[in-house]
Design a protein around this motif. Structure first.
Motif, PDB file in Angstrom:
ATOM      1  N   LEU A   1      39.623  45.235  34.540  1.00  0.00           N
ATOM      2  CA  LEU A   1      40.428  46.185  35.308  1.00  0.00           C
ATOM      3  C   LEU A   1      40.878  47.349  34.431  1.00  0.00           C
TER       4      LEU A   1
ATOM      5  N   SER B   1      41.300  40.633  33.919  1.00  0.00           N
ATOM      6  CA  SER B   1      42.178  41.648  33.342  1.00  0.00           C
ATOM      7  C   SER B   1      41.414  42.561  32.379  1.00  0.00           C
TER       8      SER B   1
ATOM      9  N   ALA C   1      42.814  37.268  41.544  1.00  0.00           N
ATOM     10  CA  ALA C   1      43.144  37.208  40.116  1.00  0.00           C
ATOM     11  C   ALA C   1      44.152  36.101  39.837  1.00  0.00           C
TER      12      ALA C   1
ATOM     13  N   SER D   1      40.439  41.848  42.719  1.00  0.00           N
ATOM     14  CA  SER D   1      41.790  41.561  42.236  1.00  0.00           C
ATOM     15  C   SER D   1      42.571  40.678  43.197  1.00  0.00           C
TER      16      SER D   1
END
Length: 345
Positions: A345, A342, A131, A128
């Motif tokens: 996650l 996304s 990201a 992340s």
């Protein structure tokens, strides 16, 4: 040999004693060649697998994960030093957000350094951290070398982007952080160009092209966050060394004052690329392409092997790539990377 800077050792040892009176975990290692895991091993975020060659004497090894938060720096946490990765000119890390880092130590029970020949270490990072900012494949490991006072790129042995692990080899006991290499844009050698509209670049001329570069990024679909970041980036002229045309830092872009001796083409109609389609092309290095290239770095993008892309590592005088196509491709790839992340996650 693995080495550490003794000047920082007392301060580091005080921090190693622990937080709230707790002794931090360390792995006992024997002399010779040793292997092991730390922090749960490379199957978990922050964990590592390690192999140390040529350990001189029995000691204690530690590779402590440091998920650094906003406005914090690995050097400040580990060494209490003003030297930070923010100040580096050869590495980017996620701007304003988080960075992944590890403290590496090999000492005896008295806290004195133990030498070794080399260290191979596999790190499991938090995906992340990149990201919507950069390509995961562009991540590289960096270490702070106190002997040179700079962040250097460690040797990368392997990178599994699907498993979010990276294996490196190093001969330096020092913090490891993950970032994006900041490689300057270079001019293709072509001799001096005297018949150019701007042999020396003024700040006023630079600012007019900066406005067009931001407008093109906006038209290509750059987010409000990206555009704000660029508008807050200081962009100035500078006498850069050698063939460097531009260089970017976290919040600053430097553009060479004379286009590495080639002079600059400052487009009087920067919204129209028509002058680059025929045989009689402008002389000098195209300033708009150069500014967009460095803005691409600020947004977290590395170089491409495509010579027709504005993110290629070199630029010849009289050349402007297909900017609109390249911008759409660059921003679309960034959006796909963020969307895929996304979903995971």
């Amino acid at each position: 040999h693995l080495s550490a800077d003794a000047r920082h050792r007392p301060r580091l040892l005080l921090r190693e004693i622990g937080i709230a009176g707790r002794q931090r975990a360390q792995d006992p290692v024997s002399a010779g060649d040793v292997t092991g895991t730390f922090g749960g091993g490379s199957t978990v975020v922050g964990g590592v697998d390690y192999s140390i060659q040529g350990v001189a004497a029995a000691g204690l090894f530690r590779a402590e994960y440091q998920p650094i938060g906003p406005n914090q720096e690995m050097m400040a946490i580990v060494y209490g030093s003003n030297q930070s990765v923010q100040d580096a000119t050869n590495v980017f890390y996620p701007p304003g957000d988080y960075q992944d880092g590890w403290r590496i130590n090999l000492v005896d029970e008295s806290g004195l350094d133990v030498t070794a020949t080399s260290l191979d270490i596999t790190l499991h990072y938090d995906e992340s951290i990149i990201a919507g900012w950069a390509s995961e494949a562009d991540l590289r490991p960096f270490q702070y070398d106190t002997s040179t006072g700079s962040w250097t790129q460690a040797s990368l042995l392997g990178h599994d982007t699907s498993g979010n692990t990276m294996t490196i080899q190093t001969n330096l006991i020092a913090p490891i952080i993950l970032g994006i290499p900041n490689d300057p844009l270079h001019a293709v050698a072509s001799g001096s160009q005297v018949d150019v509209c701007h042999p020396v670049l003024s700040q006023e001329s630079l600012e007019s092209i900066v406005d067009e570069a931001i407008a093109r990024l906006a038209a290509a679909g750059a987010s409000n966050e990206q555009l704000t970041r660029l508008r807050n980036t200081e962009i100035t002229t500078s006498d850069l060394p050698g063939t460097q045309l531009g260089a970017a830092g976290r919040d600053h872009i430097a553009i060479d004052v004379d286009g590495a001796g080639n002079g600059w083409y400052v487009d009087p109609t920067p919204g129209d690329d028509g002058e680059f389609t025929g045989d009689d092309r402008p002389k000098g290095v195209d300033l708009l392409t150069t500014v967009l290239h460095e803005m691409g770095h600020v947004l977290g993008h590395g170089h491409t092997d495509d010579e027709d892309h504005f993110m290629h590592e070199t630029l010849a005088p009289g050349i402007r790539p297909d900017l609109d196509h390249s911008l759409l491709e660059l921003l679309a790839n960034a959006q796909v990377s963020e969307l895929n992340l996304s979903k995971r996650l």
